[in-house]
Design an enzyme around this catalytic site. Structure first.
Site, mmCIF file in Angstrom:
data_model
loop_
_atom_site.group_PDB
_atom_site.id
_atom_site.type_symbol
_atom_site.label_atom_id
_atom_site.label_comp_id
_atom_site.label_asym_id
_atom_site.label_seq_id
_atom_site.Cartn_x
_atom_site.Cartn_y
_atom_site.Cartn_z
ATOM 1 N N PRO A 402 -2.126 0.297 -7.233
ATOM 2 C CA PRO A 402 -2.454 0.522 -5.833
ATOM 3 C C PRO A 402 -2.052 1.910 -5.354
ATOM 4 O O PRO A 402 -0.868 2.218 -5.293
ATOM 5 C CB PRO A 402 -1.663 -0.550 -5.085
ATOM 6 N N SER A 403 -3.039 2.743 -5.045
ATOM 7 C CA SER A 403 -2.743 3.986 -4.347
ATOM 8 C C SER A 403 -2.546 3.580 -2.908
ATOM 9 O O SER A 403 -3.479 3.160 -2.237
ATOM 10 C CB SER A 403 -3.882 4.981 -4.505
ATOM 11 N N THR A 404 -1.341 3.680 -2.460
ATOM 12 C CA THR A 404 -0.854 2.834 -1.380
ATOM 13 C C THR A 404 -0.011 3.637 -0.411
ATOM 14 O O THR A 404 0.453 4.719 -0.726
ATOM 15 C CB THR A 404 -0.042 1.679 -2.013
ATOM 16 N N SER A 405 0.210 3.068 0.777
ATOM 17 C CA SER A 405 1.070 3.671 1.778
ATOM 18 C C SER A 405 1.885 2.556 2.426
ATOM 19 O O SER A 405 1.466 1.397 2.424
ATOM 20 C CB SER A 405 0.222 4.392 2.837
ATOM 21 N N PRO A 498 4.877 2.328 -1.461
ATOM 22 C CA PRO A 498 3.769 2.364 -2.411
ATOM 23 C C PRO A 498 4.310 2.506 -3.822
ATOM 24 O O PRO A 498 5.514 2.625 -4.024
ATOM 25 C CB PRO A 498 2.989 3.605 -1.977
#
Length: 598
Positions: A402-405, A498
């Site tokens: 997951p490219s996540t924040s 993330p």
């Protein structure tokens, strides 16, 4: 304009390269590359606080709080801005998990805005003509990997229950910023410069790169009028503007008409997407109650297992008072992580399709798991059977990207949010529609449906939500009650990160360092990342203390030193003997997030 007083923390400037490999052939070692380490100072505030991954998002959230909005309102404003300024990580084309605490009733709701597989998906989605799993980027780039986005519809449902300001007003900061533009940050510039696939999409290439194909320089003012128009439509019409009508048709056309890797998303999939309000997974830990996301996230269960296993094992501190990791504590933490990931790979998936066995976080079961931790490395951990029931199930080791924040918010009334939001891999499926990127979330499913003759829990099925490792967390003082039903007291912390499947380790180690070992939040966030996902012990490259890797190898561990780009954002609530309370925020020095408060 942002409200004062604010403290804006310095952004990272030095650039580093990412390296490594993961479970799927060709998969990167982590979702997003490293772009430096810039020390942060903790911020204190009396009334309210926001911690997000980008200064513009934090400013938007604070502006909403200053206008009388609540924590949920501020989270919506921040997410819309993140769609613009942090497009590699999250946005309205993706999904999210959100924990919300009501400051008056102390009720906690776990909002599930995870993407779903379209009705046309099946177990062969990620298999090639030869029946073998596709290479990672062959699966990810294009329409094949796009799931039904869920974050906007989830935020809309949460707003109907928890919001205070009108829905449309929450989009104003993002619309204004998209129209006027923002300066390309060092991190965004570095990720765009290293990106290999985004230019294959004509819309993305026009937006993110100069006409000659070079990356826009740091400081370039990047405008996104298409996104401004999309957000204005959602502000007026609600989530229906995204899930039906012309925008939905453009999404479907882009997915199904992709020139090299078409997908199966349909207009009915978008129209009938529904978020879910779930019961939070709350477990006791010493004098606290730690609340996380239940499945389809594995984050809440895995974090609770790591904490419980280490408590049962009476594990030593992870780091000394000087913040330097100690080999005894790192060994135990890695072994606990291996045990948790073994259970994750066997048992956890969308509970509507695969019900997890009872007792995965029961103290008796975790004590039995802790007994496997000895002086030397156990090797690859095997899953347990908490309810003792025989089941036909396969182990699999999909380590999603997951490219996540993450954002954490606490408002003046005591409402709190911990939200982790994602489009999966860096820049998602590399498809841009109406100013935003589409997710590649379906690649979080296991590419193979059968392993060793048994079904994989996290296999692709129509309408299913892929398993996640996202671990938004709210911590409360424990107000009594039995271990199987602890009562929540006052809010103590909001936390998350993330980082793909490494999220579990990032969050667990920060909870251990703060709750058990007594470190300040900002110091804990900045300490070296480390852990195990039931494989090698992973140490953050360039930051692990000298001799740690060698000491772990002496205990039988395989050790890899790799970039570990967490993006921890957290808020701690502290009260003195007189009952005066202060909010203390921390932001990860590995990314460009900031804490703001007043």
């Amino acid at each position: 304009m942002p409200v004062r007083p604010f403290r804006l923390l310095a952004l990272a400037a030095p650039l580093l390269a990412a390296a490594g490999a993961l479970a799927q052939p060709g998969a990167p070692s982590q979702p997003e590359g490293a772009t430096g380490f810039a020390p942060r100072a903790a911020l204190q505030a009396r009334r309210e606080m926001v911690a997000t991954a980008n200064p513009h998002a934090s400013a938007a959230a604070m502006t909403v709080l200053a206008r009388g909005g609540g924590a949920l309102d501020a989270a919506i404003a921040a997410q819309m801005v993140l769609t613009l300024v942090e497009p590699q990580s999250s946005g309205i084309g993706g999904g999210a998990f959100l924990l919300h605490r009501d400051g008056r009733s102390n009720a906690v709701v776990a909002w599930d805005g995870r993407e779903t597989a379209p009705a046309g998906a099946d177990e062969r989605l990620f298999l090639g003509p030869d029946g073998k799993p596709l290479a990672f980027f062959d699966a990810v780039v294009g329409g094949r990997s796009v799931g039904v986005p869920g974050v906007v519809r989830m935020l809309e449902a949460a707003h109907a229950r928890h919001g205070r300001l009108p829905w449309a007003t929450l989009f104003e900061p993002a619309i204004r910023l998209a129209t006027e533009g923002f300066e390309v940050s060092p991190r965004l510039h570095a990720l765009l410069a290293s990106e290999r696939h985004l230019k294959r999409d004509a819309s993305a290439a026009r937006h993110f790169y100069a006409p000659d194909g070079t990356t826009w320089p740091v400081g370039h003012r990047l405008r996104n009028p298409e996104l401004a128009d999309t957000l204005a439509r959602i502000a007026r019409e609600g989530s229906l503007a995204l899930h039906a009508g012309p925008i939905a048709r453009e999404i479907v056309d882009a997915v199904r008409g992709h020139p090299t890797n078409p997908g199966r998303l349909g207009e009915r999939d978008l129209a009938f997407y529904a978020p879910i309000a779930r019961e939070a997974l709350c477990t006791p830990y010493r004098r606290w109650v730690v609340c996380g996301m239940p499945p389809p996230s594995s984050g809440g269960i895995a974090v609770a297992q790591i904490l419980g296993i280490l408590e049962a094992a009476r594990a030593p501190a992870l780091a000394g008072p000087d913040g330097v990791p100690r080999v005894d504590g790192v060994h135990a933490f890695a072994e606990a992580g291996a045990l948790a990931f073994a259970d994750r790979g066997r048992w956890l998936a969308d509970p509507a399709f695969v019900a997890p066995p009872a007792g995965l976080v029961a103290p008796r079961y975790l004590a039995a798991r802790a007994a496997a931790i000895g002086e030397r490395a156990m090797g690859r951990a095997r899953p347990g059977s908490p309810d003792g029931a025989p089941r036909a199930a396969a182990d699999e080791a999909t380590l999603e990207q997951p490219s996540t924040s993450h954002l954490s918010i606490v408002d003046a009334r005591g409402d709190a949010v911990a939200m982790t939001t994602t489009i999966e891999d860096q820049f998602g499926a590399r498809i841009m529609v109406r100013g935003f990127l589409l997710n590649n979330q379906l690649s979080d499913f296991s590419f193979a449906a059968i392993e060793d003759g048994a079904p994989v829990a996290n296999r692709v099925e129509p309408g299913k939500r892929p398993r996640s490792s996202m671990a938004p967390t709210l911590v409360f003082e424990r107000a009594g009650g039995p271990d199987d039903a602890p009562r929540r007291g006052a809010l103590a912390m909001s936390l998350g990160s993330p980082g793909g499947s490494q999220i579990i380790g990032y969050v667990a180690r920060t909870l251990l360092l703060t709750l058990r070992d007594g470190h300040d939040l900002q110091a804990a966030i900045a300490m070296p990342n480390l852990g195990s996902r039931n494989g090698p012990v992973e140490l953050e490259a360039g930051r692990a203390p000298a001799g740690l890797a060698a000491a772990l190898r002496e205990r039988g561990h395989e050790v890899r030193e790799i970039p570990m780009t967490s993006g921890l954002q957290g808020i701690v609530r502290r009260c003195d003997a007189a009952g005066r309370c202060t909010l203390v925020g921390g932001a990860d020095p590995r990314r460009e997030g900031v804490v703001l408060g007043r």
